[in-house]
Design a protein around this motif. Structure first.
Motif, PDB file in Angstrom:
ATOM      1  N   ILE A  14       0.810  -1.219   0.000  1.00 18.18           N
ATOM      2  CA  ILE A  14       0.000   0.000   0.000  1.00 18.18           C
ATOM      3  C   ILE A  14       0.845   1.273   0.000  1.00 18.18           C
ATOM      4  O   ILE A  14       0.307   2.362  -0.211  1.00 18.18           O
ATOM      5  N   ASN A  15       2.155   1.136   0.184  1.00 16.83           N
ATOM      6  CA  ASN A  15       2.991   2.334   0.270  1.00 16.83           C
ATOM      7  C   ASN A  15       2.906   3.233  -0.964  1.00 16.83           C
ATOM      8  O   ASN A  15       2.918   4.462  -0.825  1.00 16.83           O
ATOM      9  N   PRO A  16       2.804   2.691  -2.200  1.00 20.67           N
ATOM     10  CA  PRO A  16       2.726   3.593  -3.365  1.00 20.67           C
ATOM     11  C   PRO A  16       1.532   4.544  -3.337  1.00 20.67           C
ATOM     12  O   PRO A  16       1.547   5.568  -4.018  1.00 20.67           O
ATOM     13  N   PHE A  17       0.510   4.234  -2.548  1.00 14.78           N
ATOM     14  CA  PHE A  17      -0.706   5.044  -2.547  1.00 14.78           C
ATOM     15  C   PHE A  17      -0.759   6.028  -1.376  1.00 14.78           C
ATOM     16  O   PHE A  17      -1.711   6.800  -1.259  1.00 14.78           O
ATOM     17  N   VAL A  18       0.258   6.010  -0.526  1.00 13.43           N
ATOM     18  CA  VAL A  18       0.236   6.840   0.681  1.00 13.43           C
ATOM     19  C   VAL A  18       0.218   8.324   0.334  1.00 13.43           C
ATOM     20  O   VAL A  18      -0.561   9.112   0.890  1.00 13.43           O
ATOM     21  N   GLY A  19       1.072   8.736  -0.576  1.00 17.95           N
ATOM     22  CA  GLY A  19       1.143  10.147  -0.935  1.00 17.95           C
ATOM     23  C   GLY A  19      -0.165  10.660  -1.495  1.00 17.95           C
ATOM     24  O   GLY A  19      -0.662  11.729  -1.106  1.00 17.95           O
ATOM     25  N   LEU A  20      -0.762   9.901  -2.398  1.00 15.24           N
ATOM     26  CA  LEU A  20      -2.034  10.298  -3.002  1.00 15.24           C
ATOM     27  C   LEU A  20      -3.131  10.373  -1.945  1.00 15.24           C
ATOM     28  O   LEU A  20      -3.898  11.338  -1.894  1.00 15.24           O
ATOM     29  N   GLY A  21      -3.204   9.352  -1.081  1.00 13.37           N
ATOM     30  CA  GLY A  21      -4.232   9.334  -0.050  1.00 13.37           C
ATOM     31  C   GLY A  21      -4.107  10.501   0.909  1.00 13.37           C
ATOM     32  O   GLY A  21      -5.103  11.147   1.268  1.00 13.37           O
ATOM     33  N   TYR A  22      -2.879  10.804   1.308  1.00 14.33           N
ATOM     34  CA  TYR A  22      -2.667  11.910   2.234  1.00 14.33           C
ATOM     35  C   TYR A  22      -3.108  13.226   1.604  1.00 14.33           C
ATOM     36  O   TYR A  22      -3.783  14.048   2.236  1.00 14.33           O
ATOM     37  N   ASN A  23      -2.733  13.433   0.346  1.00 11.71           N
ATOM     38  CA  ASN A  23      -3.068  14.699  -0.310  1.00 11.71           C
ATOM     39  C   ASN A  23      -4.566  14.839  -0.555  1.00 11.71           C
ATOM     40  O   ASN A  23      -5.089  15.963  -0.587  1.00 11.71           O
ATOM     41  N   LEU A  24      -5.271  13.723  -0.740  1.00 13.07           N
ATOM     42  CA  LEU A  24      -6.718  13.788  -0.913  1.00 13.07           C
ATOM     43  C   LEU A  24      -7.423  14.160   0.391  1.00 13.07           C
ATOM     44  O   LEU A  24      -8.459  14.831   0.380  1.00 13.07           O
ATOM     45  N   LEU A  25      -6.861  13.724   1.517  1.00 15.39           N
ATOM     46  CA  LEU A  25      -7.494  13.950   2.816  1.00 15.39           C
ATOM     47  C   LEU A  25      -7.113  15.282   3.453  1.00 15.39           C
ATOM     48  O   LEU A  25      -7.818  15.770   4.332  1.00 15.39           O
ATOM     49  N   ASN A  26      -6.004  15.864   3.022  1.00 11.02           N
ATOM     50  CA  ASN A  26      -5.479  17.045   3.695  1.00 11.02           C
ATOM     51  C   ASN A  26      -5.229  18.182   2.712  1.00 11.02           C
ATOM     52  O   ASN A  26      -4.782  17.951   1.583  1.00 11.02           O
ATOM     53  N   GLU A  27      -5.511  19.385   3.165  1.00 18.72           N
ATOM     54  CA  GLU A  27      -5.258  20.586   2.370  1.00 18.72           C
ATOM     55  C   GLU A  27      -4.321  21.492   3.158  1.00 18.72           C
ATOM     56  O   GLU A  27      -4.641  21.922   4.260  1.00 18.72           O
ATOM     57  N   VAL A  28      -3.158  21.768   2.568  1.00 18.22           N
ATOM     58  CA  VAL A  28      -2.159  22.584   3.245  1.00 18.22           C
ATOM     59  C   VAL A  28      -2.246  24.016   2.727  1.00 18.22           C
ATOM     60  O   VAL A  28      -2.184  24.236   1.514  1.00 18.22           O
ATOM     61  N   PRO A  29      -2.398  24.993   3.599  1.00 17.12           N
ATOM     62  CA  PRO A  29      -2.503  26.383   3.141  1.00 17.12           C
ATOM     63  C   PRO A  29      -1.196  26.887   2.540  1.00 17.12           C
ATOM     64  O   PRO A  29      -0.112  26.443   2.918  1.00 17.12           O
ATOM     65  N   ASP A  30      -1.328  27.821   1.607  1.00 11.39           N
ATOM     66  CA  ASP A  30      -0.164  28.428   0.960  1.00 11.39           C
ATOM     67  C   ASP A  30      -0.410  29.932   0.852  1.00 11.39           C
ATOM     68  O   ASP A  30      -0.690  30.456  -0.232  1.00 11.39           O
ATOM     69  N   PRO A  31      -0.316  30.658   1.979  1.00 13.20           N
ATOM     70  CA  PRO A  31      -0.620  32.085   1.962  1.00 13.20           C
ATOM     71  C   PRO A  31       0.317  32.860   1.043  1.00 13.20           C
ATOM     72  O   PRO A  31       1.527  32.597   0.987  1.00 13.20           O
ATOM     73  N   ALA A  32      -0.238  33.807   0.301  1.00 13.64           N
ATOM     74  CA  ALA A  32       0.570  34.647  -0.577  1.00 13.64           C
ATOM     75  C   ALA A  32       1.433  35.593   0.251  1.00 13.64           C
ATOM     76  O   ALA A  32       1.009  36.070   1.310  1.00 13.64           O
ATOM     77  N   PRO A  33       2.649  35.887  -0.207  1.00 14.70           N
ATOM     78  CA  PRO A  33       3.518  36.817   0.535  1.00 14.70           C
ATOM     79  C   PRO A  33       2.889  38.207   0.622  1.00 14.70           C
ATOM     80  O   PRO A  33       2.109  38.606  -0.241  1.00 14.70           O
ATOM     81  N   ARG A  34       3.252  38.938   1.658  1.00 15.21           N
ATOM     82  CA  ARG A  34       2.779  40.306   1.832  1.00 15.21           C
ATOM     83  C   ARG A  34       3.973  41.234   2.026  1.00 15.21           C
ATOM     84  O   ARG A  34       4.933  40.889   2.715  1.00 15.21           O
ATOM     85  N   GLU A  35       3.893  42.404   1.421  1.00 18.92           N
ATOM     86  CA  GLU A  35       4.941  43.407   1.569  1.00 18.92           C
ATOM     87  C   GLU A  35       4.565  44.313   2.741  1.00 18.92           C
ATOM     88  O   GLU A  35       3.798  45.252   2.597  1.00 18.92           O
ATOM     89  N   ILE A  36       5.089  44.001   3.899  1.00 19.44           N
ATOM     90  CA  ILE A  36       4.733  44.716   5.120  1.00 19.44           C
ATOM     91  C   ILE A  36       5.651  45.903   5.376  1.00 19.44           C
ATOM     92  O   ILE A  36       5.220  46.949   5.867  1.00 19.44           O
ATOM     93  N   PHE A  37       6.912  45.752   5.027  1.00 19.67           N
ATOM     94  CA  PHE A  37       7.899  46.760   5.382  1.00 19.67           C
ATOM     95  C   PHE A  37       8.279  47.622   4.186  1.00 19.67           C
ATOM     96  O   PHE A  37       8.222  47.190   3.036  1.00 19.67           O
ATOM     97  N   LYS A  38       8.697  48.842   4.494  1.00 15.86           N
ATOM     98  CA  LYS A  38       9.172  49.756   3.473  1.00 15.86           C
ATOM     99  C   LYS A  38      10.461  49.220   2.871  1.00 15.86           C
ATOM    100  O   LYS A  38      11.201  48.455   3.494  1.00 15.86           O
ATOM    101  N   ALA A  39      10.763  49.644   1.665  1.00 17.07           N
ATOM    102  CA  ALA A  39      11.952  49.153   0.975  1.00 17.07           C
ATOM    103  C   ALA A  39      13.214  49.462   1.761  1.00 17.07           C
ATOM    104  O   ALA A  39      14.165  48.686   1.759  1.00 17.07           O
ATOM    105  N   ALA A  40      13.227  50.572   2.454  1.00 20.24           N
ATOM    106  CA  ALA A  40      14.418  50.974   3.211  1.00 20.24           C
ATOM    107  C   ALA A  40      14.331  50.469   4.628  1.00 20.24           C
ATOM    108  O   ALA A  40      14.749  51.136   5.580  1.00 20.24           O
TER     109      ALA A  40
END
Length: 385
Positions: free
Chosen positions: A354-380
């Motif tokens: 069953i090991n070949p299917f572990v990656g697929l199964g995990y990704n189907l059951l779980n959603e990992v967030p990927d927040p977009a970067p934010r520019e918080i600080f001034k260039a200087a």
């Protein structure tokens, strides 16, 4: 490629580990690998964790590396969201342990240690990975665990992916971490380095808390508050929507304060003199880790942002180079300047069929967030320091 063989010695208690050998191997490493830290975990009774420690010795009998692992009941859909999470919650009202399995995990159970092992400088990563895999597979066979998880890997350890894939592991995304690199000499310099929108927003929330009578103080001796702090943490834990795993105990707070000493700190927050929240911190060399937060009541107000900003302020005042702000609540942490950093875990099934299917199964059951970067600080930004 080298293929060195190591003798593995496994210990059931951190107190049984040869202290001089362990300490010599972790010299300069994170406090999360220290014997004191693991003594706290052992004494705290978290979940159903069953800890083990392994030392590796080379052909000449010299210590070559170490790691820690444990078995624990884990939700294999721990990061499920949306409709799937709602469906799982419904099923678990009838079958509470649905998709919850006892797994063998290698790493640090309540925070991040990347990579989750230490090796002697002249030892190849590939050789330690091979030896660690052999130990984990052997223990999993003996104890009947179906899944093995090696966690966690941050970008500086991503080069280990090939070594783990060689032994059948899937390289899978996990909840990302958040960091702020401290380049400021003072809290005012930090706030002034922000772009006007974020600076104005932060000052508005800080002002509201001051008007509400909120104050704070940093302490090291908080073991007598263990029960209260645990109760506050439980309020946050029971209302968490993004992620729930370890369940802390009053003993954790008590032993953490007593055993870790000056490395353990708590920011205590008061409203008109009443203790209403806290942030639990760890000084880990040149880094400050924000481990946990607690509140006396669940409320959608300005207090959490105030707590987070005071954690940043504390890191600046302590003069650390880096602040780890931890997982979840990404928007607030990003508004304070935190950078979201990806994490990977290595996962495999003990059964090859069953090991070949572990990656697929995990990704189907779980959603990992990927927040977009934010520019918080001034260039200087660097000039504002």
């Amino acid at each position: 490629m080298a293929n060195r063989r190591f003798r593995a010695e496994i210990y059931q208690r951190i107190g049984d580990v040869p202290g001089q050998i362990w300490d010599a191997l972790i010299a300069g490493a994170h406090e999360t690998l220290s014997r004191d830290f693991w003594a706290v975990l052992e004494a705290s009774g978290l979940n159903d964790f069953d800890y083990r420690y392994v030392l590796f010795f080379d052909e000449q009998g010299r210590a070559a590396g170490l790691s820690s692992f444990y078995n624990v009941t884990t939700d294999i859909a721990i990061f499920a969201t949306g409709v799937l999470r709602t469906l799982l919650n419904g099923i678990r009202r009838i079958f509470p342990n649905f998709l919850k399995l006892r797994m063998l995990e290698c790493g640090t159970p309540i925070t991040i240690t990347s990579p989750p092992f230490v090796r002697r400088a002249d030892i190849d990563d590939a050789d330690i990975v091979a030896a660690l895999h052999e130990v984990l597979m052997s223990v999993a066979r003996q104890e009947g665990q179906l899944f093995i998880v090696v966690r966690d890997f941050e970008p500086e350890s991503f080069s280990l992916e090939a070594d783990f894939r060689r032994h059948g592991y899937h390289w899978i995304g996990s909840l990302p971490n958040t960091y702020i690199e401290n380049v400021w000499k003072s809290p005012n310099a930090y706030i002034n380095s922000m772009r006007s929108y974020f600076r104005s927003k932060l000052r508005k929330h800080l002002r509201r808390n001051l008007e509400a009578g909120v104050t704070h103080r940093l302490v090291e001796d908080f073991d007598e508050l263990a029960t209260t702090l645990h109760q506050q943490w439980m309020v946050v834990h029971e209302n968490a929507k993004e992620f729930q795993r370890e369940v802390l105990t009053p003993e954790f707070y008590r032993h953490y304060a007593r055993i870790m000493g000056s490395r353990s700190k708590a920011l205590l927050f008061y409203r008109h003199g009443k203790l209403v929240g806290h942030a639990l911190l760890m000084v880990d060399g040149d880094m400050l880790r924000w481990l946990y937060v607690g509140r006396d009541v669940p409320a959608n107000d300005n207090l959490y942002l105030y707590i987070a900003q005071k954690v940043v302020e504390t890191a600046i005042q302590l003069g650390v180079q880096r602040l780890e702000m931890g997982l979840t609540t990404y928007p607030i942490k990003q508004d304070l300047g935190a950078v979201v950093t990806p994490i990977r875990v290595a996962v495999r099934a003990r059964w090859g069929i069953i090991n070949p299917f572990v990656g697929l199964g995990y990704n189907l059951l779980n959603e990992v967030p990927d927040p977009a970067p934010r520019e918080i600080f001034k260039a200087a930004e660097s000039e504002a320091a």
